[in-house]
Design a protein around this motif. Sequence first.
Motif: not given
Lengths: 539, 451
Positions: A459-461, B332, B323, B298, A455-457, A506-508, B321, B294-295, B384, A482-483, B409, B381
Amino acid sequence: MKTLQKIGLLLFVVGLTQFTALTLMGEFEMKSQHFEQVAEKHGIRSSVFIQKSKEVFYRNSYLQLSDLTKGIENLVQLSNDHYRAAAREPNLSKEAKRAAYQKIIYANPKELTLDLARLSSVGWVKEHPNLFWWLSFGLGIIGALFFILPAAWNTVSAAEKNNKIYQTSATARGWVAWLVFAYLVGFYLLLYFAPQYSHHWTLILDPISEALNGGPASRWFVYGFMYCVVMLVMALRMYIKYRHNAYQLLRTSSVLFFQIVFAFLIPEIMTRLQLPATDFKNAFPLDYDFFFSWNLKNLISSGGLGLFILVWGIVLTLVVVPVMVYFFGKRWYCSWVCGCGGLAETLGDPYRQHSSKSLFSWRVERWLVHGVLLFALVMTAATLYSYFTGASSLWGLKTQSIQNTYSFLIGAVFAGVIGTGFYPIFGNRVWCRFGCPLAAYLGFVQRFKSRFRITTNGGQCISCGNCSTYCEMGIDVRAYAQKGENIVRSSCVGCGICADVCPRGVLKLEQGPEKGRINPTEILLGNDVSLLNLLNQKK
Amino acid sequence: MKQIVIIGNGIAGITAARHIRKQSDFKILVISSESAHFYSRTALMYVYMGHMKLEHTKPYEDWFWKKNRIDLLQDRVLAIDPDHKSLTLENHPPLSYDSLIIATGSTPQFYGWPGQELRGVQGLYSQQDLASLEQYAPHAKQCKRAVVVGGGLIGVELAEMLHSRHIPVTFLVRETHFWNGVLPQENAQLISKHILSKGIDLRTETSLQEIIGKDGKVTAVLTDQGETIPCNLVGVTTGVRPNIDFLKNSPLALDKGVLVNAYLETNLPDVYAIGDCAQQQEPMPGRRAIEAVWYTGRMMGETLAQTICGQRRPYRPGHWFNSAKFFDMEYQTYGAVPSARENTKEVSLFHWEHPDKALALSLAYHSQSEQFLGVNSFGMRLRHEMVDRWLSEKKSLSYVLVHWADANFDPEFYRSYHHEIIKAYTHKTGQQIQLQKKSWKRIFNLQSEKT
């Protein structure tokens, strides 16, 4: 600590040097009973083989193993020439002709040399196998531990575990890496294609082999034993490096358990009990010769246990493997159980960053790995066809030559020489990624019918690239993260390192409902909710 | 065909370019003086520490740009001429544009200290800064001590980097505790303690007075406490400012950054600004005018692409948010957690901290309604999507704590501290709550839930 590590490195190098030198050391004293024993073991009926041995080995002491190899080759040649000529004699009765043909020797001369070398070896190593075990294996293990264990005190935090990876020759494709590469490739070439050089290795492991299976050590016993030792030592390194990560600790313990108990101890003990030795976790088509006629015959003639092994092997591949992949992803096999995976995750861990992440590599991967799967299936189809009909070929292809080609190209060269030898340069999962037919099969299930995903968390990447860099399977994890997209790639073995090295959580790895598992997104969580909904609906 | 020119190939500019390409056939040109290709600035530290090589920081392979018809140009923009819709470049002939996006990011903020021009005094922002760090602080033999000035996120990263090469670091922080302008006091204390535990010489309530040098190279710093600290490197991490000096003589309306309205439009037609260099004239409530993160870069890129492609949209980001990572302690944050400085009675905090491990949690809630407002999490973690939904649905603090497992997480088999957190809550409020097990139905919103 630094000094301790330097001493360790020195001891390890001394042990390794001694281990290597064992292949070249040796003096041999031939006696005719040695030839008789070898002939008996390999079912050689040629009397010329025994008679001419005195002629060929006119001196009974040889300093060089290469002379011994050449001598045996000559002897086999002489004997075979003799009986071929005899069989061609005119006016020979059918029985006499057959008798002559039966005396032709098909055994690999190098295997004969190995056995002869073991029997005729004289001197220090034969007299003191335990001493030389300690000088090679013992020093190697102790040295490695001295080198590895101080890291438990040196590296204080989890964030430091990858410091200097790209600034260290051994892990950054420097000269040390190339040296290790050459050594590993050399080791596998020798093991597979010049086994006579392993005679001292088998001699020093004889005591352990006898204790376990009641017989002398074969070169495969040497390999199995080394495999376990290397994994055990490198697993300690894993425990230290990932001691903050419960998933890694459990996973490492699991592969270690399955290697030592299932791949090594159980088969050895079964041999001792004169039962058909088998590795119960080794699933077809990784276990490519499972359906070969010699194995089927062997199992069917071994009573109830043989039949159980046969049924279990089929159930394992057709039921257990896909059902488990549905629930847990292919990781349950590839990075929790499998022996190849086990070595990759221990010995190979320092090299995981070298797998190529390019789109080109991914393309090559899909062609190759699915090609090998197809190869394995065609070979097995031909094998079973031959087994049931008795025909020696299918569609004009000789079953035996298909099997030989597969065993040589895939079984030995790809899985062994390239699979492990290339660790320091192309990463630790070359075989698993490009070659393993079982991985290809598991991959289909994982991609299309599984609850597993990374799982991508939201928008945290931050696109830093740690996940991609340390993905041993060459998955460009970042491209998904990142997407805001989950990773559901068929090649993912679920080692969990991407989640470990991610600095932003970000990843789990997890398994959940199939719905929502594949979640292509246009823009990421955190932005304007109405825009998010609008764009993701359009998709 | 309409020509879009984007100045800056960071996350804001590149996100805009990618999304414009997804929705249009416009010609797109991205100009950068720093690097030939987009790379992840946030990963520079990992290159220095040896976790990665510079090539690994590139999120897209080099063929990506040509394939997606995004033209790249490595050059420096000297000036813009909005009347003729053209740009002057350092090494190339002038260019014209139909739409111009300014996404030039930030530059390290220097406060005019004596000696700040000496060699070995630097920020940490660009690839050039990284090269300079390799030159002046390659190892402890050449750099006997480094002084890092300014207690922000880059400061702590720079301290970690230097520490990885065994270079002793003195870390000067103006505040009483690290980053207490952003964090509640308890969190700031935790981080300060954590930094000290890593062997960093953290000096709080200490500022830089002067940088002392010899032969044009830094040799020491003088603090406002009157202490001289010999060093071979001074890392200036006292924040960043919009990188807009080249626009000073243009008719663009500037303040600290390029002033933009909610639509990210500047005062000039067809000129937009996004990312760190943009300054909102009327920021959304609770948000800052410049958010150099960064966020947000984007998100502005994502939003502006809509406008450029004909669907004019304001920049309206969702819940805040962010981190970061302090050595090995991950952080976070979601929603709004007041800092030590902005103490208000309206907002209360619930803290939980592990007695020995670097784990902590601070939840902000409305004092009267108990509505959950935000969370800072250290060493744990959070999901989100889950926290974001709690914020949108205005859940109460107790609801959040009861269902805390849904937001966990952490990797599998990690120890959960849900029980301890609930115990602390009961201890503080006297309110008995029962924790609920993790539920995929709730996480995925698979069925509407009655509360």
